[in-house]
Design a protein around this motif. Structure first.
Motif, PDB file in Angstrom:
ATOM      1  N   GLU A 141       4.807   9.326  -5.820  1.00  0.00           N
ATOM      2  CA  GLU A 141       4.993   8.823  -4.456  1.00  0.00           C
ATOM      3  C   GLU A 141       6.395   8.270  -4.242  1.00  0.00           C
ATOM      4  N   LEU A 142       6.930   7.592  -5.249  1.00  0.00           N
ATOM      5  CA  LEU A 142       8.274   7.028  -5.119  1.00  0.00           C
ATOM      6  C   LEU A 142       9.330   8.124  -5.091  1.00  0.00           C
ATOM      7  N   ILE A 143       9.135   9.167  -5.872  1.00  0.00           N
ATOM      8  CA  ILE A 143      10.053  10.316  -5.801  1.00  0.00           C
ATOM      9  C   ILE A 143       9.998  10.929  -4.409  1.00  0.00           C
ATOM     10  N   ALA A 144       8.801  11.029  -3.844  1.00  0.00           N
ATOM     11  CA  ALA A 144       8.646  11.584  -2.497  1.00  0.00           C
ATOM     12  C   ALA A 144       9.366  10.735  -1.453  1.00  0.00           C
ATOM     13  N   VAL A 145       9.289   9.418  -1.591  1.00  0.00           N
ATOM     14  CA  VAL A 145       9.989   8.519  -0.664  1.00  0.00           C
ATOM     15  C   VAL A 145      11.496   8.736  -0.746  1.00  0.00           C
ATOM     16  N   ALA A 146      12.027   8.797  -1.964  1.00  0.00           N
ATOM     17  CA  ALA A 146      13.465   8.987  -2.136  1.00  0.00           C
ATOM     18  C   ALA A 146      13.900  10.359  -1.630  1.00  0.00           C
ATOM     19  N   ALA A 172      16.767   3.201  -6.428  1.00  0.00           N
ATOM     20  CA  ALA A 172      16.329   2.094  -5.589  1.00  0.00           C
ATOM     21  C   ALA A 172      14.812   2.103  -5.428  1.00  0.00           C
ATOM     22  N   ALA A 173      14.222   3.294  -5.282  1.00  0.00           N
ATOM     23  CA  ALA A 173      12.769   3.381  -5.132  1.00  0.00           C
ATOM     24  C   ALA A 173      12.053   2.877  -6.383  1.00  0.00           C
ATOM     25  N   LEU A 174      12.495   3.340  -7.549  1.00  0.00           N
ATOM     26  CA  LEU A 174      11.858   2.932  -8.803  1.00  0.00           C
ATOM     27  C   LEU A 174      12.037   1.439  -9.061  1.00  0.00           C
ATOM     28  N   ALA A 175      13.283   0.959  -8.879  1.00  0.00           N
ATOM     29  CA  ALA A 175      13.575  -0.442  -9.192  1.00  0.00           C
ATOM     30  C   ALA A 175      12.946  -1.390  -8.178  1.00  0.00           C
ATOM     31  N   ALA A 176      12.979  -1.036  -6.893  1.00  0.00           N
ATOM     32  CA  ALA A 176      12.400  -1.914  -5.869  1.00  0.00           C
ATOM     33  C   ALA A 176      10.885  -2.009  -6.029  1.00  0.00           C
ATOM     34  N   ALA A 177      10.239  -0.892  -6.331  1.00  0.00           N
ATOM     35  CA  ALA A 177       8.796  -0.921  -6.541  1.00  0.00           C
ATOM     36  C   ALA A 177       8.434  -1.802  -7.728  1.00  0.00           C
ATOM     37  N   ASP A 178       9.249  -1.751  -8.773  1.00  0.00           N
ATOM     38  CA  ASP A 178       9.015  -2.574  -9.957  1.00  0.00           C
ATOM     39  C   ASP A 178       9.265  -4.047  -9.663  1.00  0.00           C
ATOM     40  N   CYS A 179      10.390  -4.333  -9.004  1.00  0.00           N
ATOM     41  CA  CYS A 179      10.775  -5.723  -8.757  1.00  0.00           C
ATOM     42  C   CYS A 179       9.833  -6.414  -7.774  1.00  0.00           C
ATOM     43  N   PHE A 180       9.454  -5.694  -6.718  1.00  0.00           N
ATOM     44  CA  PHE A 180       8.674  -6.309  -5.644  1.00  0.00           C
ATOM     45  C   PHE A 180       7.186  -5.966  -5.720  1.00  0.00           C
ATOM     46  N   GLU A 219       0.827  -1.194   0.000  1.00  0.00           N
ATOM     47  CA  GLU A 219       0.000   0.000   0.000  1.00  0.00           C
ATOM     48  C   GLU A 219       0.861   1.243   0.000  1.00  0.00           C
ATOM     49  N   SER A 220       0.524   2.199  -0.839  1.00  0.00           N
ATOM     50  CA  SER A 220       1.281   3.439  -0.878  1.00  0.00           C
ATOM     51  C   SER A 220       0.812   4.379   0.209  1.00  0.00           C
ATOM     52  N   MET A 221       1.718   5.288   0.626  1.00  0.00           N
ATOM     53  CA  MET A 221       1.416   6.252   1.664  1.00  0.00           C
ATOM     54  C   MET A 221       1.882   7.612   1.226  1.00  0.00           C
ATOM     55  N   SER A 222       1.354   8.649   1.870  1.00  0.00           N
ATOM     56  CA  SER A 222       1.700  10.012   1.465  1.00  0.00           C
ATOM     57  C   SER A 222       3.129  10.333   1.806  1.00  0.00           C
ATOM     58  N   GLY A 223       3.736  11.261   1.038  1.00  0.00           N
ATOM     59  CA  GLY A 223       5.122  11.650   1.263  1.00  0.00           C
ATOM     60  C   GLY A 223       5.331  12.249   2.632  1.00  0.00           C
ATOM     61  N   SER A 224       4.302  12.926   3.199  1.00  0.00           N
ATOM     62  CA  SER A 224       4.482  13.568   4.495  1.00  0.00           C
ATOM     63  C   SER A 224       4.650  12.566   5.614  1.00  0.00           C
ATOM     64  N   ASP A 225       4.290  11.275   5.365  1.00  0.00           N
ATOM     65  CA  ASP A 225       4.467  10.240   6.380  1.00  0.00           C
ATOM     66  C   ASP A 225       5.842   9.616   6.330  1.00  0.00           C
ATOM     67  N   ALA A 278      20.531   6.609   2.599  1.00  0.00           N
ATOM     68  CA  ALA A 278      19.323   6.999   1.869  1.00  0.00           C
ATOM     69  C   ALA A 278      18.677   5.798   1.179  1.00  0.00           C
ATOM     70  N   VAL A 279      19.478   4.890   0.635  1.00  0.00           N
ATOM     71  CA  VAL A 279      18.943   3.694  -0.012  1.00  0.00           C
ATOM     72  C   VAL A 279      18.285   2.784   1.006  1.00  0.00           C
ATOM     73  N   GLU A 280      18.936   2.593   2.150  1.00  0.00           N
ATOM     74  CA  GLU A 280      18.364   1.732   3.178  1.00  0.00           C
ATOM     75  C   GLU A 280      17.028   2.276   3.680  1.00  0.00           C
ATOM     76  N   ARG A 281      16.918   3.581   3.791  1.00  0.00           N
ATOM     77  CA  ARG A 281      15.668   4.194   4.215  1.00  0.00           C
ATOM     78  C   ARG A 281      14.560   3.975   3.192  1.00  0.00           C
ATOM     79  N   VAL A 282      14.909   4.037   1.907  1.00  0.00           N
ATOM     80  CA  VAL A 282      13.933   3.774   0.856  1.00  0.00           C
ATOM     81  C   VAL A 282      13.428   2.341   0.942  1.00  0.00           C
ATOM     82  N   LEU A 283      14.331   1.390   1.089  1.00  0.00           N
ATOM     83  CA  LEU A 283      13.937  -0.018   1.154  1.00  0.00           C
ATOM     84  C   LEU A 283      13.045  -0.282   2.363  1.00  0.00           C
ATOM     85  N   ALA A 284      13.357   0.366   3.484  1.00  0.00           N
ATOM     86  CA  ALA A 284      12.529   0.201   4.673  1.00  0.00           C
ATOM     87  C   ALA A 284      11.144   0.796   4.462  1.00  0.00           C
TER      88      ALA A 284
END
Length: 320
Positions: free
Chosen positions: A161-166, A145-153, A74-80, A108-114
């Protein structure tokens, strides 16, 4: 300058094989004005820079061939997207991250994956530009990592939303302020308002062409950003006003030189190279933040340097 708010959704991810590759252009900041807020989504910087075809490739695969779970899709807002340590061995999967083949830890990558609740994964980051030299490698790796992880998993998140996460991950890591949104846009992005895609306002200069660069060594972005940045903010605001009045690539380079001087950020070797290029009739500036000089066309070559050659990347971050 007008605001461009166009966004697109991430392509439907493939569930078979689970290997994804993202390409993010390197981003060189010409000038910037920090804008800090308690919410990482609202933090960042205004300013302008160049997205370059020499960039950052990120490949994500499950680690040791482990299957991908279907939970937490489930996606969440960038402010979270708050600060995440990613270091609790009991609650965080064991990821393997490499940079140009060497095992590393990229906060930064580890935070994205989490944030994306990615299970144990291998993340291979390859750079075609020097690290810690002002090319936005940390932000590029986080976005890739955000773009590729979302695609792979098979994570159902939009591109915005993925740009906001990164973006939030890089802000929390302290390694940059605006490279993520700029590299995502591509071309010659102008950041009119700071923050993630839900808060930032971006435009672009209609420019293209050859760019040369020479890197003279590393410069810690986190160290510079930890200092008093009032002079930087004042100089960056003036530079942005100048560019908005005359939105051309030539004016961007002129504003960048004025900014580096006013903010007292020029390092000696960069100033010498910029002066040498200007003396031959070329156009050059120092990358922010790094011991790197960029020049339009053949400026550095004409000044007697042996530069790397790239071009302005019009496409921005993408899956390939």
């Amino acid at each position: 300058m007008s605001e461009d708010t166009t966004e697109t959704a991430v392509d439907d991810p493939s569930s078979d094989g689970c290997k994804a590759r993202a390409v993010v252009p390197a981003h060189v900041t010409a000038f910037f004005a920090p804008a800090r807020a308690d919410d990482p989504a609202e933090s960042g910087a205004t300013g302008a820079g160049l997205a370059l075809t020499d960039g950052i490739e990120t490949v994500v695969t499950p680690r040791d061939g482990r299957p991908t779970p279907e939970s937490n899709n489930e996606s969440m807002s960038g402010s979270d997207a708050e600060s995440m340590s990613g270091s609790d061995a009991e609650s965080t999967p064991s990821h393997r991250i490499t940079l140009n083949g060497d095992p590393v830890s990229i906060d930064a990558v580890e935070r994205v994956l989490a944030r994306l609740a990615v299970p144990a994964a291998t993340v291979r980051v390859t750079t075609h530009v020097p690290v810690a030299a002002g090319f936005g490698v940390s932000g590029g790796a986080a976005l890739g990592a955000a773009l590729a992880a979302a695609d792979c998993f098979d994570r159902a998140w939009t591109r915005r939303e993925l740009i906001a996460v990164a973006h939030a991950a890089e802000i929390a890591a302290g390694t940059g302020l605006g490279d993520v949104v700029a590299a995502a846009r591509g071309g010659v992005p102008v950041r009119l308002a700071a923050g993630d895609p839900n808060h930032a306002r971006l435009d672009r200069l209609p420019a293209r062409g050859r760019i040369e660069y020479v890197a003279f060594g590393e410069l810690s972005t986190a160290t510079v950003l930890a200092d008093d940045t009032q002079a930087v903010t004042t100089a960056g605001t003036a530079a942005l006003d100048r560019l908005r009045a005359t939105p051309t690539l030539e004016e961007l380079f002129a504003a960048a030189r004025e900014f580096a001087t006013a903010a007292d950020l020029f390092v000696p070797e960069a100033r010498d190279a910029v002066d040498a290029v200007q003396a031959t009739g070329g156009d050059a500036a120092m990358a922010m933040l790094g011991r790197t000089v960029i020049a339009r066309g053949t400026g550095l070559s004409d000044a007697g340097y042996d530069p790397s050659v790239t071009r302005i990347d019009p496409a921005g971050a993408r899956l390939e």
